[in-house]
Design a protein around this motif. Structure first.
Motif, short mmCIF file in Angstrom:
data_model
loop_
_atom_site.label_atom_id
_atom_site.label_comp_id
_atom_site.label_asym_id
_atom_site.label_seq_id
_atom_site.Cartn_x
_atom_site.Cartn_y
_atom_site.Cartn_z
N GLN A 1 0.83 -1.20 0.00
CA GLN A 1 0.00 0.00 0.00
C GLN A 1 0.87 1.25 0.00
O GLN A 1 0.55 2.25 -0.66
N ALA B 1 0.99 4.32 -2.59
CA ALA B 1 0.94 5.73 -2.19
C ALA B 1 2.07 6.51 -2.86
O ALA B 1 1.86 7.64 -3.32
N GLU C 1 -4.01 13.61 -2.58
CA GLU C 1 -5.10 13.16 -1.70
C GLU C 1 -5.17 11.63 -1.68
O GLU C 1 -5.33 11.03 -0.63
N GLU C 2 -5.03 11.02 -2.84
CA GLU C 2 -5.05 9.55 -2.92
C GLU C 2 -3.86 8.97 -2.16
O GLU C 2 -4.01 7.98 -1.43
N ARG D 1 -4.55 9.19 1.52
CA ARG D 1 -5.58 8.21 1.90
C ARG D 1 -4.97 6.81 2.00
O ARG D 1 -5.24 6.07 2.95
N LEU D 2 -4.11 6.45 1.05
CA LEU D 2 -3.46 5.14 1.08
C LEU D 2 -2.57 4.99 2.31
O LEU D 2 -2.55 3.93 2.94
N ASP E 1 -2.96 6.52 5.16
CA ASP E 1 -3.82 6.48 6.35
C ASP E 1 -4.57 5.18 6.53
O ASP E 1 -5.02 4.86 7.63
N GLN E 2 -4.72 4.39 5.48
CA GLN E 2 -5.48 3.14 5.56
C GLN E 2 -4.67 1.95 6.05
O GLN E 2 -5.23 0.91 6.34
N ARG F 1 3.98 11.43 4.66
CA ARG F 1 2.72 11.97 5.18
C ARG F 1 2.85 13.45 5.50
O ARG F 1 1.99 14.25 5.15
#
Length: 166
Positions: free
Chosen positions: A54, A58, A68-69, A72-73, A75-76, A104
């Motif tokens: 992941q 990212a 943004e993507e 999000r990756l 953070d998941q 990040r």
């Protein structure tokens, strides 16, 4: 390095994926990510490997301008917040996701979320690999806020650290 021996296969795929993303080879990077994501999530090392996949995704999104993507990756990821193996392996840059923490912070900064980026940069200002870049970004954030004193302090620390860099 020996303590991380069981994870070496995953480190290799992760590093190849990150390098491919940085070289502008997203299809190769995504191939490495897919290999990592096939790991068994029922064991901690499998969770780690899948999250590494992941993180490669990212990096590809970030390199492609999809901030943004990418955020999000990051953070998941499950392992990012909940696996105790990070503590068993000391300060390995792989298990503490040092690059991902910097990514990040950078993504938040690039998205104009400077207040959200501040704590990430503050924490990184004590990590060997990202100390100087973190101080540089902190200086920029404080300068943008009109806090001249703190900006000067961080610019000074940055310059001190990079004085003899190659």
């Amino acid at each position: 390095i020996a303590i991380d021996r069981t994870a070496h296969q995953y480190f290799r795929l992760y590093l190849l994926g990150i390098l491919s993303a940085r070289l502008g080879e997203p299809s190769a990077a995504l191939g490495y990510a897919a290999e990592l994501e096939r790991a068994d999530r029922s064991i901690p090392l499998g969770v780690f490997a899948r999250d590494q996949g992941q993180f490669v995704r990212a990096e590809v999104a970030w390199a492609g301008g999809r901030r943004e993507e990418a955020l999000r990756l990051l953070d998941q990821a499950r392992y990012w917040t909940g696996d105790s193996r990070r503590h068993e392996n000391g300060d390995s840059p792989f298990f503490i996701q040092l690059h991902e923490r910097f990514a990040r912070a950078e993504l938040l900064y690039e998205l104009g979320r400077h207040g959200d980026a501040l704590p990430w940069y503050r924490a990184l200002s004590y990590d060997f690999l990202y100390t100087a870049p973190a101080h540089f970004r902190l200086a920029q954030i404080y300068e943008g806020r009109g806090d001249r004193r703190d900006a000067i302090a961080h610019y000074s620390r940055f310059l001190e650290l990079w004085r003899n860099s190659d």
